[in-house]
Scaffold this active site. Sequence first.
Site, PDB file in Angstrom:
ATOM      1  N   HIS A 138       0.865  -1.181   0.000  1.00  0.00           N
ATOM      2  CA  HIS A 138       0.000   0.000   0.000  1.00  0.00           C
ATOM      3  C   HIS A 138       0.904   1.235   0.000  1.00  0.00           C
ATOM      4  O   HIS A 138       1.982   1.222   0.603  1.00  0.00           O
ATOM      5  CB  HIS A 138      -0.867  -0.018   1.265  1.00  0.00           C
ATOM      6  CG  HIS A 138      -1.915   1.041   1.306  1.00  0.00           C
ATOM      7  ND1 HIS A 138      -1.630   2.350   1.603  1.00  0.00           N
ATOM      8  CD2 HIS A 138      -3.248   0.994   1.086  1.00  0.00           C
ATOM      9  CE1 HIS A 138      -2.743   3.064   1.568  1.00  0.00           C
ATOM     10  NE2 HIS A 138      -3.749   2.252   1.258  1.00  0.00           N
ATOM     11  N   ASP A 208       2.413  -3.308   8.894  1.00  0.00           N
ATOM     12  CA  ASP A 208       1.222  -2.508   8.591  1.00  0.00           C
ATOM     13  C   ASP A 208       0.005  -3.402   8.842  1.00  0.00           C
ATOM     14  O   ASP A 208      -0.300  -4.293   8.045  1.00  0.00           O
ATOM     15  CB  ASP A 208       1.296  -2.050   7.129  1.00  0.00           C
ATOM     16  CG  ASP A 208       0.017  -1.377   6.665  1.00  0.00           C
ATOM     17  OD1 ASP A 208      -0.950  -1.305   7.448  1.00  0.00           O
ATOM     18  OD2 ASP A 208      -0.013  -0.936   5.499  1.00  0.00           O
ATOM     19  N   GLN A 211      -5.299  -3.386   7.821  1.00  0.00           N
ATOM     20  CA  GLN A 211      -6.405  -4.288   7.481  1.00  0.00           C
ATOM     21  C   GLN A 211      -6.528  -5.414   8.500  1.00  0.00           C
ATOM     22  O   GLN A 211      -7.625  -5.744   8.946  1.00  0.00           O
ATOM     23  CB  GLN A 211      -6.215  -4.874   6.075  1.00  0.00           C
ATOM     24  CG  GLN A 211      -6.289  -3.849   4.956  1.00  0.00           C
ATOM     25  CD  GLN A 211      -7.671  -3.187   4.841  1.00  0.00           C
ATOM     26  OE1 GLN A 211      -8.687  -3.713   5.308  1.00  0.00           O
ATOM     27  NE2 GLN A 211      -7.714  -2.010   4.248  1.00  0.00           N
ATOM     28  N   LYS A 234     -10.584   2.139  10.446  1.00  0.00           N
ATOM     29  CA  LYS A 234     -10.778   0.805   9.853  1.00  0.00           C
ATOM     30  C   LYS A 234     -11.176  -0.213  10.918  1.00  0.00           C
ATOM     31  O   LYS A 234     -11.537  -1.338  10.622  1.00  0.00           O
ATOM     32  CB  LYS A 234      -9.497   0.343   9.150  1.00  0.00           C
ATOM     33  CG  LYS A 234      -9.177   1.153   7.899  1.00  0.00           C
ATOM     34  CD  LYS A 234      -7.979   0.589   7.195  1.00  0.00           C
ATOM     35  CE  LYS A 234      -7.434   1.525   6.133  1.00  0.00           C
ATOM     36  NZ  LYS A 234      -8.291   1.649   4.946  1.00  0.00           N
ATOM     37  N   CYS A 377      -4.862   2.647  -3.860  1.00  0.00           N
ATOM     38  CA  CYS A 377      -3.626   3.161  -3.236  1.00  0.00           C
ATOM     39  C   CYS A 377      -2.540   2.093  -3.172  1.00  0.00           C
ATOM     40  O   CYS A 377      -1.697   2.099  -2.267  1.00  0.00           O
ATOM     41  CB  CYS A 377      -3.892   3.730  -1.840  1.00  0.00           C
ATOM     42  SG  CYS A 377      -5.003   5.120  -1.851  1.00  0.00           S
TER      43      CYS A 377
HETATM   44  N1  PMP Z   1      -2.195   0.097   4.782  1.00  0.00           N
HETATM   45  C1  PMP Z   1      -3.206  -0.619   4.281  1.00  0.00           C
HETATM   46  C2  PMP Z   1      -3.011  -2.069   4.053  1.00  0.00           C
HETATM   47  C3  PMP Z   1      -4.421  -0.001   4.019  1.00  0.00           C
HETATM   48  O1  PMP Z   1      -5.434  -0.713   3.529  1.00  0.00           O
HETATM   49  C4  PMP Z   1      -4.563   1.378   4.258  1.00  0.00           C
HETATM   50  C5  PMP Z   1      -5.855   2.103   3.938  1.00  0.00           C
HETATM   51  N2  PMP Z   1      -6.440   1.726   2.747  1.00  0.00           N
HETATM   52  C6  PMP Z   1      -3.476   2.065   4.789  1.00  0.00           C
HETATM   53  C7  PMP Z   1      -2.310   1.407   5.053  1.00  0.00           C
HETATM   54  C8  PMP Z   1      -3.569   3.522   5.096  1.00  0.00           C
HETATM   55  O2  PMP Z   1      -4.524   3.723   6.068  1.00  0.00           O
HETATM   56  P1  PMP Z   1      -5.037   5.200   6.407  1.00  0.00           P
HETATM   57  O3  PMP Z   1      -5.705   5.688   5.156  1.00  0.00           O
HETATM   58  O4  PMP Z   1      -5.985   4.998   7.510  1.00  0.00           O
HETATM   59  O5  PMP Z   1      -3.860   5.984   6.762  1.00  0.00           O
END
Ligand code: PMP
Length: 429
Positions: A138, A208, A211, A234, A377
Amino acid sequence: MYPATVPTLVPPTQLTPVAAAAPHPLAVLGGDTRVRVADGRTLPYANLDVAATAPCAVAAADAVTRLLPTYASVHRGAGALSQQCTRAYEQARATVAGFVGCRPGDQVIFTRNSTDALNLMAHVVPAGTTVITFVGEHHANLLPWRRAVRLPLPRTPDEAVAAVERALRRPGPALVAVTATSNVTGEVWPVAEIARVAHQRGARVVVDAAQLAAHGPVDMAALGADYLVLSGHKLYAPFGAGVLAGRADWLDAAEPYLRGGGASRQVAADGAVRWADGPARHEAGTPNLVGVVALAAVCSAVTAGGWAHLARHERWLLERLDAGLSGIAGVHRLALFGPGHPRLGIAGFAVAGLDSAEVARRLADEHGIGVRDGLFCAHPLTRRLLADTPVTTATAVRASIGAGTTAEHVDRLVAGVADIAGRRRPASG
Ligand code: PMP
């Protein structure tokens, strides 16, 4: 790209938990939301975009409602309410530390979200440390690392571990940055195995868990995570708090992430500053008390109730979703490690001959369903997975489930995709 027409929101008569009587601890608000679709009907909204942002847990909303009448400054006042709010803030830190399995001496820093937490992590990595990550991460775990070794996408979990092991043969300190669960495919990465080889070579690991944390227990020790990030929104706590948890030494040695009040112990007239140690060092400014209290309330609710019920519910729905999508001609799934690999509640797919924005728009306009379309993203990963399918569309669709998702939502999605795919023009893609 936004749909040309946006389905009208029908105001709910009242906000009620999706399943007030449900035995699992993650009852969520908004289950009675209805939307008007193109033909004038109103339908219950099927939120299948939980991976982007989860609905608000009743536990989070209740905690915020309880907090607000006594809301006051944190770390900044002698008054009774300030003291109480400071205690609530620090109690939330302890709760989150327990939720992610912090070890003695670990710190929990509250941030805005996972992106912020990973940028903080990039800020504290000591000079001379090689950061190793995968090109398919991501963007939140890709772009903050300006000079990282970007490993190519592995085809198997074993390949991922072997690639990290090879990359770590170069001498010097290293940090491996890896996502526990893909937001594009839902696939679970072999984080513990990667951490094992990293630790054998003296490297550290940041995980990270943006999810993962919404679908099951996160235990830093079991994952082998020296650092871990997650996002409150999330995790059913949509009030703008995120977390970086992990080892104190790098955090205490780094320059403050934000410079200002709260992070500074003493400031001399000539500008010399003595910075705070501990979490305060990176949390300058008035903190997000509402956000962290909401997040801690969800952590407590899940810890008290356990993950088993929610995990079973999600697994059952995911199998239903997989079976439904696999029966539709022209639907191609995105997967890195293949169909048998363990996944959490996310399904990425493309429909041959149809732009994903068109699929998402029609699911919304005609069926009252919210999904995400695009590259999520994670551009390099999604493009590469799309290239593995026979479709020629540039982007994909993602359906994701969680607490609050029902079998009817999943069945409606499958029927909607089948309907849309069945009406596509046969010549293209
Ligand atoms: N890592 C992963 C795997 C994600 O799915 C996301 C959000 N789509 C993020 C990081 C970033 O999260 P945030 O937008 O809450 O900063």
